[in-house]
Write a protein that holds these residues in place. Structure first.
Motif, short mmCIF file in Angstrom:
data_model
loop_
_atom_site.label_atom_id
_atom_site.label_comp_id
_atom_site.label_asym_id
_atom_site.label_seq_id
_atom_site.Cartn_x
_atom_site.Cartn_y
_atom_site.Cartn_z
N VAL A 1 -6.44 -4.77 -2.41
CA VAL A 1 -6.00 -3.38 -2.16
C VAL A 1 -7.18 -2.59 -1.44
O VAL A 1 -6.95 -2.09 -0.37
N GLU B 1 -4.28 9.10 -1.87
CA GLU B 1 -4.74 8.29 -2.94
C GLU B 1 -3.83 6.95 -3.01
O GLU B 1 -2.55 7.01 -2.69
N SER B 2 -4.72 5.92 -2.99
CA SER B 2 -3.88 4.43 -2.74
C SER B 2 -3.35 4.09 -4.19
O SER B 2 -4.09 4.05 -5.13
N VAL C 1 -9.36 5.31 -3.71
CA VAL C 1 -8.98 4.08 -4.61
C VAL C 1 -9.20 4.06 -5.74
O VAL C 1 -10.19 4.71 -6.31
N ILE D 1 -9.42 8.29 1.87
CA ILE D 1 -8.56 7.67 0.92
C ILE D 1 -9.25 7.40 -0.42
O ILE D 1 -10.32 6.81 -0.28
N ILE E 1 2.39 3.55 2.91
CA ILE E 1 1.44 4.11 3.82
C ILE E 1 1.99 4.48 5.33
O ILE E 1 1.87 5.70 5.84
N PHE F 1 0.73 -1.04 0.06
CA PHE F 1 -0.02 0.01 0.17
C PHE F 1 0.80 1.38 -0.05
O PHE F 1 1.55 1.64 1.13
N TYR F 2 1.22 1.78 -1.06
CA TYR F 2 1.66 3.03 -1.37
C TYR F 2 0.51 4.07 -1.21
O TYR F 2 -0.61 4.02 -1.68
N ALA F 3 0.92 5.37 -0.95
CA ALA F 3 -0.04 6.45 -1.04
C ALA F 3 0.55 7.63 -1.25
O ALA F 3 1.81 7.94 -1.23
N VAL G 1 -7.04 -1.05 2.46
CA VAL G 1 -7.24 0.60 2.44
C VAL G 1 -8.29 0.63 3.87
O VAL G 1 -8.06 1.52 4.63
N LYS H 1 -6.71 -0.11 6.99
CA LYS H 1 -5.94 1.01 7.60
C LYS H 1 -6.87 2.11 8.39
O LYS H 1 -6.57 2.69 9.45
#
Ligand code: C2E
Ligand code: CA
Ligand code: CA
Ligand code: CA
Length: 280
Positions: free
Chosen positions: A93, A58-59, A116, A114, A267, A41-43, A97, A100
């Protein structure tokens, strides 16, 4: 001349063959990667350009491959879309999210919305509104914390279906973003019919040579003005330079996302930042 031509063709075929073999290998690895939780999970923050504050994330998925290291989505998402496997990845994903958001709330923090990404393949293969509603209820989170990004090309390709999906999502309390607005398929007419909350202006309006930049800026200004009149919020994508921020602010575009503010990061690296924002 003919010989050269054939040589070139030969190389081309070999290149194609190699690419197909690589894709085959990649594909066979994806299920294992899902099982081993290799997708991470990058954001990237979405910012208020007047205050610099983070208004959402934004994920953006990355594949932490055991041999190749961090693999960018451009290298695997088109392939997964072509065979439908993208839906397995997206479900994974979205679950991450929502998990989290749940954890933040459980720890007593103010959660930040967030966004997606939803592939058009997802929309064909399931009822995405039910899927998101099930997720938010399972993780006990307010649907308003989830923004659903649907790329502009999807609207153009299956107008009536997507139009209905947007209505359903918003009725269920989710926020809907039209992603990549202006990337080539949209007509302004679409905005009249498709009732999204936010348009994300494609980065191409900011990233051009001097001549087309002037035109891009003119178009951008018009889109921002029109969006205001119709009560749409606008996020500019791919903001990299101070001059772009200044221009956008001048034409009344308040929200931006891009390397100028933050690059996409795991994240966990944003969590201290977000907790800090709360105290400001
Ligand atoms: P997108 O949704 O349009 O995401 C924006 C892309 O622009 C991201 O690329 C982001 O890293 C990049 N970007 C952000 N700021 C800047 C900037 O200032 N300059 C430049 N040049 N680029 C910037 P990324 O992360 O490589 O993702 C590429 C695409 O892959 C995304 O485009 C999205 O369509 C897709 N994607 C990413 N994650 C997912 C996912 O979980 N599910 C699905 N279905 N698609 C995803
Ligand atoms: Ca997006
Ligand atoms: Ca985009
Ligand atoms: Ca894009």
């Amino acid at each position: 001349v003919k010989g050269n031509y054939l040589n070139r063709m030969g190389r081309y075929d070999a290149g194609m063959k190699k690419k197909m073999e690589d894709d085959q290998v990649l594909l066979s690895e994806v299920q294992r990667a899902l099982d081993n939780r290799e997708f991470i999970f990058y954001a990237q923050p979405q910012c208020n350009m007047l205050t610099g504050k983070i208004i959402g994330l934004e994920s953006l998925v990355r594949w932490n491959h055991p041999v190749r290291g961090i693999v960018q989505p451009g290298e695997f998402i088109p392939l997964l879309e072509s065979n439908g496997f993208i839906t397995n990845l997206d479900l994974y994903v979205w679950d991450m999210v929502c998990g989290k958001l749940h954890d933040w709330i459980a720890a007593g923090h103010k959660p930040i919305p967030i966004a997606v990404n939803v592939s058009r393949i997802d929309i064909y293969s399931m009822n995405v509104t039910n899927t998101f509603a099930e997720l938010t209820s399972r993780y006990e989170i307010d649907p308003a914390l989830l923004a659903i990004e649907i790329t502009e090309s999807a609207y153009a390709e299956d107008y009536n279906l997507i139009r209905q999906v947007v209505i359903d999502l918003r009725n269920a309390g989710f926020t809907v973003f039209m992603d990549d607005f202006g990337s080539g398929y949209s007509s302004l007419n679409m905005l009249k019919d498709v009732n999204v909350d936010v348009i994300k202006i494609d980065t191409k309006f900011l990233d051009m040579n001097e001549y087309s930049q002037n035109r891009g800026m003119g178009i951008l200004e018009t889109i921002v003005r029109m969006a205001r009149l119709t009560q749409l919020r606008v996020i500019a994508e791919g903001v990299e330079k101070k001059e772009q921020v200044d221009f956008l602010r001048n034409v009344g575009c308040i929200y931006g996302q891009g390397y100028y503010y933050y690059r996409p990061m795991p994240i966990e690296q944003f969590e201290p930042l977000l907790l800090h924002e709360e105290n400001v």
